[in-house]
Structures are given as structure tokens and as C-alpha cells.
Design a protein around this motif. Structure first.
Motif, PDB file in Angstrom:
ATOM      1  N   VAL A   1       0.728  -1.299  -0.178  1.00 56.95           N
ATOM      2  CA  VAL A   1      -0.033  -0.063  -0.142  1.00 56.95           C
ATOM      3  C   VAL A   1       0.999   1.292  -0.002  1.00 56.95           C
ATOM      4  O   VAL A   1       0.526   2.304  -0.299  1.00 56.95           O
ATOM      5  CB  VAL A   1      -1.189  -0.261   1.134  1.00 56.95           C
ATOM      6  N   LEU A   2       2.036   1.199   0.790  1.00 56.87           N
ATOM      7  CA  LEU A   2       3.020   2.366   0.544  1.00 56.87           C
ATOM      8  C   LEU A   2       3.341   2.645  -1.075  1.00 56.87           C
ATOM      9  O   LEU A   2       3.165   3.846  -1.421  1.00 56.87           O
ATOM     10  CB  LEU A   2       4.271   2.017   1.235  1.00 56.87           C
ATOM     11  N   LEU A   3       3.563   1.582  -1.665  1.00 55.02           N
ATOM     12  CA  LEU A   3       4.010   1.804  -3.290  1.00 55.02           C
ATOM     13  C   LEU A   3       2.600   2.306  -3.831  1.00 55.02           C
ATOM     14  O   LEU A   3       2.997   3.176  -4.936  1.00 55.02           O
ATOM     15  CB  LEU A   3       4.395   0.235  -3.767  1.00 55.02           C
ATOM     16  N   LEU A   4       1.512   1.868  -3.691  1.00 54.13           N
ATOM     17  CA  LEU A   4       0.406   2.295  -4.317  1.00 54.13           C
ATOM     18  C   LEU A   4       0.057   3.671  -4.074  1.00 54.13           C
ATOM     19  O   LEU A   4      -0.597   4.296  -4.783  1.00 54.13           O
ATOM     20  CB  LEU A   4      -1.027   1.171  -4.117  1.00 54.13           C
ATOM     21  N   MET A   5       0.425   3.877  -2.701  1.00 54.44           N
ATOM     22  CA  MET A   5       0.136   5.526  -2.348  1.00 54.44           C
ATOM     23  C   MET A   5       0.817   6.287  -3.277  1.00 54.44           C
ATOM     24  O   MET A   5       0.296   7.487  -3.808  1.00 54.44           O
ATOM     25  CB  MET A   5       0.756   5.687  -1.040  1.00 54.44           C
ATOM     26  N   VAL A   6       2.070   6.092  -3.754  1.00 53.80           N
ATOM     27  CA  VAL A   6       2.927   6.818  -4.675  1.00 53.80           C
ATOM     28  C   VAL A   6       2.249   6.988  -6.077  1.00 53.80           C
ATOM     29  O   VAL A   6       1.964   7.679  -6.757  1.00 53.80           O
ATOM     30  CB  VAL A   6       4.115   6.214  -4.907  1.00 53.80           C
ATOM     31  N   VAL A   7       1.720   5.676  -6.625  1.00 52.21           N
ATOM     32  CA  VAL A   7       0.984   5.454  -7.641  1.00 52.21           C
ATOM     33  C   VAL A   7      -0.577   6.302  -7.951  1.00 52.21           C
ATOM     34  O   VAL A   7      -0.618   6.990  -8.944  1.00 52.21           O
ATOM     35  CB  VAL A   7       0.718   4.140  -8.019  1.00 52.21           C
ATOM     36  N   PHE A   8      -1.211   6.258  -6.876  1.00 51.07           N
ATOM     37  CA  PHE A   8      -2.524   7.000  -6.935  1.00 51.07           C
ATOM     38  C   PHE A   8      -2.347   8.392  -6.715  1.00 51.07           C
ATOM     39  O   PHE A   8      -3.018   9.103  -7.539  1.00 51.07           O
ATOM     40  CB  PHE A   8      -3.294   6.351  -5.811  1.00 51.07           C
ATOM     41  N   TRP A   9      -1.384   8.843  -5.951  1.00 45.07           N
ATOM     42  CA  TRP A   9      -1.157  10.310  -5.788  1.00 45.07           C
ATOM     43  C   TRP A   9      -0.822  10.932  -7.090  1.00 45.07           C
ATOM     44  O   TRP A   9      -1.254  11.899  -7.675  1.00 45.07           O
ATOM     45  CB  TRP A   9      -0.213  10.387  -4.820  1.00 45.07           C
ATOM     46  N   SER A  10       0.190  10.339  -7.576  1.00 44.03           N
ATOM     47  CA  SER A  10       0.549  10.657  -8.944  1.00 44.03           C
ATOM     48  C   SER A  10      -0.413  10.526 -10.141  1.00 44.03           C
ATOM     49  O   SER A  10      -0.519  11.670 -10.938  1.00 44.03           O
ATOM     50  CB  SER A  10       1.578   9.636  -9.441  1.00 44.03           C
ATOM     51  N   ALA A  11      -1.495   9.976 -10.036  1.00 43.73           N
ATOM     52  CA  ALA A  11      -2.392   9.781 -11.012  1.00 43.73           C
ATOM     53  C   ALA A  11      -3.586  10.711 -10.616  1.00 43.73           C
ATOM     54  O   ALA A  11      -4.651  10.707 -11.355  1.00 43.73           O
ATOM     55  CB  ALA A  11      -2.893   8.374 -11.207  1.00 43.73           C
TER      56      ALA A  11
END
Length: 208
Positions: free
Chosen positions: A50-60
Motif C-alpha cells: 500500500v505504500l507503493l500504491l500510495m505513490v502510484v495513486f497520488w501521481s494519477a
């Protein structure tokens, strides 16, 4: 580190895909696979995911989904503890069905969360998909809470969320993440089946 995670790792379906999305894809698959098997290591790996996906979603620009990952970290820590010590007399937690009062609480919480997030995202952020973002956030929170308590029906909530997530991520050009959620959907079906078997195996348990 953040710059590197946001840098392109490969091109998937004609769209540049970041290292954060690639690593989120891999850790997500392993995490849900461990969850299906009710393996305790799903929780620490899930926190990394979820820490990795946090970066993905914020960028999107999926701000609710990005913020949701912080809550996932907290729920992940709680789930890790609960599975080990959340049963009777601090024993390991057992799979069980959701009670009627729990269903009532989940439904009320889901409606309030969805409405609140929708208004917040629509009026105070630049989200282009406030309703879908808010609804999937609410469903994901409810499903994760259910799994911290080993509730069989939490898989149904995840299935509903995944059916919305998949086209949402395609729309936002997160193609690899969309494929990941197709895999999640299949794993949710397997998880539902596996947890139902575990429930039926409990002495005196009522099948879900």
C-alpha cells in the motif's frame, strides 16, 4: 526515492509504467495470495504494497485512493495483531460469518463514507472521478476491516470494489494496475471459497 519510484520502468500497453506501479503489481499479487491462504505474512507485505500504491495513486490524481493507503497501513498493523491475538483469551483469530449488527454497521458506515468522500473530492480536490474514487475507497475500507476480523463476507465487498476499480484504472491509464485488479478479482473468488471451507471445518460453525 520518490523520484525513482515515479520514473518509468517499462511501457505497458503503450503507456509508461512507473517502478512504483510495477513493484505494487508484484507485491499486491503475493499479498492477496497469502491472504487467500490465511497466512500471517500477508499483513507486513500488504503494508509495503500500500505504500507503493500510495505513490502510484497520488501521481494519477486519485487522492482518496492515495490517502486510503495511510489507513491501510494502520489497518494492516491492527490486522497483523488481531490475527495473532484477537481471538478468545488472546488466541489466534478464527474465520467466521458477519453478524447482522455488523452488517448494519458496515452498510451505514459505507453510505456515510461514500457520501462524505464524494463531496470532499468533488468540492475540495482536483479529482476527475469523485464518486467512483469515494465509493471504491469506502468499499475498500469496509473490506479491509472485515478481513482484519476474518469475516468471510469481506470477500464479497472486495469483489464489488474490484468490479469498479478495473474500469476506473483503465480510464486513468493505469493499465498494469487494472490488470492487477483483474487478478485480485480472481483471487477474491478463490479467497471466498477457501474461507468458506475453513468456516465449515470449524466445529459448530454456521456456513456463510
Amino acid at each position: 526515492m520518490i523520484d525513482w519510484l515515479n520514473s518509468p520502468a517499462l511501457v505497458a500497453f503503450g503507456v509508461p509504467t512507473s517502478w512504483a506501479e510495477v513493484l505494487g503489481f508484484l507485491t499486491g499479487l503475493v499479498n492477496v495470495g497469502l491472504l487467500v491462504r490465511r497466512h500471517i505474512l500477508n499483513w507486513p507485505l500488504g503494508i509495503l504494497n500500500v505504500l507503493l500504491l500510495m505513490v502510484v495513486f497520488w501521481s494519477a490524481g486519485l487522492y482518496a485512493d492515495a490517502t486510503l493507503q495511510i489507513v491501510y497501513v494502520i489497518l494492516g498493523c491492527y490486522g497483523w495483531w488481531a490475527w495473532l491475538y484477537g481471538g478468545q483469551n488472546r488466541s489466534a483469530l478464527e474465520v467466521r460469518s458477519t453478524t447482522r449488527p455488523e452488517w448494519t454497521g458496515l452498510i451505514v458506515a459505507g453510505v456515510l463514507l461514500t457520501a462524505g468522500l464524494w463531496l470532499f473530492l468533488d468540492r475540495l480536490t482536483g479529482s476527475t472521478v469523485p464518486l467512483a474514487d469515494g465509493l471504491t475507497t469506502a468499499l475498500s475500507l469496509l473490506a479491509t476491516y472485515g478481513q482484519t476480523r476474518k469475516l468471510v463476507e469481506s470477500w464479497w465487498i472486495w469483489i464489488a470494489a474490484d468490479l469498479i476499480y478495473i474500469p476506473l484504472y483503465v480510464y486513468k491509464d493505469l493499465r498494469l494496475t487494472a490488470i492487477l485488479y483483474v487478478a485480485f478479482l480472481l483471487l477474491c473468488v478463490l479467497g471466498l471459497r477457501s474461507w468458506r471451507v475453513a468456516l465449515r471445518a470449524r466445529p459448530g460453525a454456521v456456513p456463510a
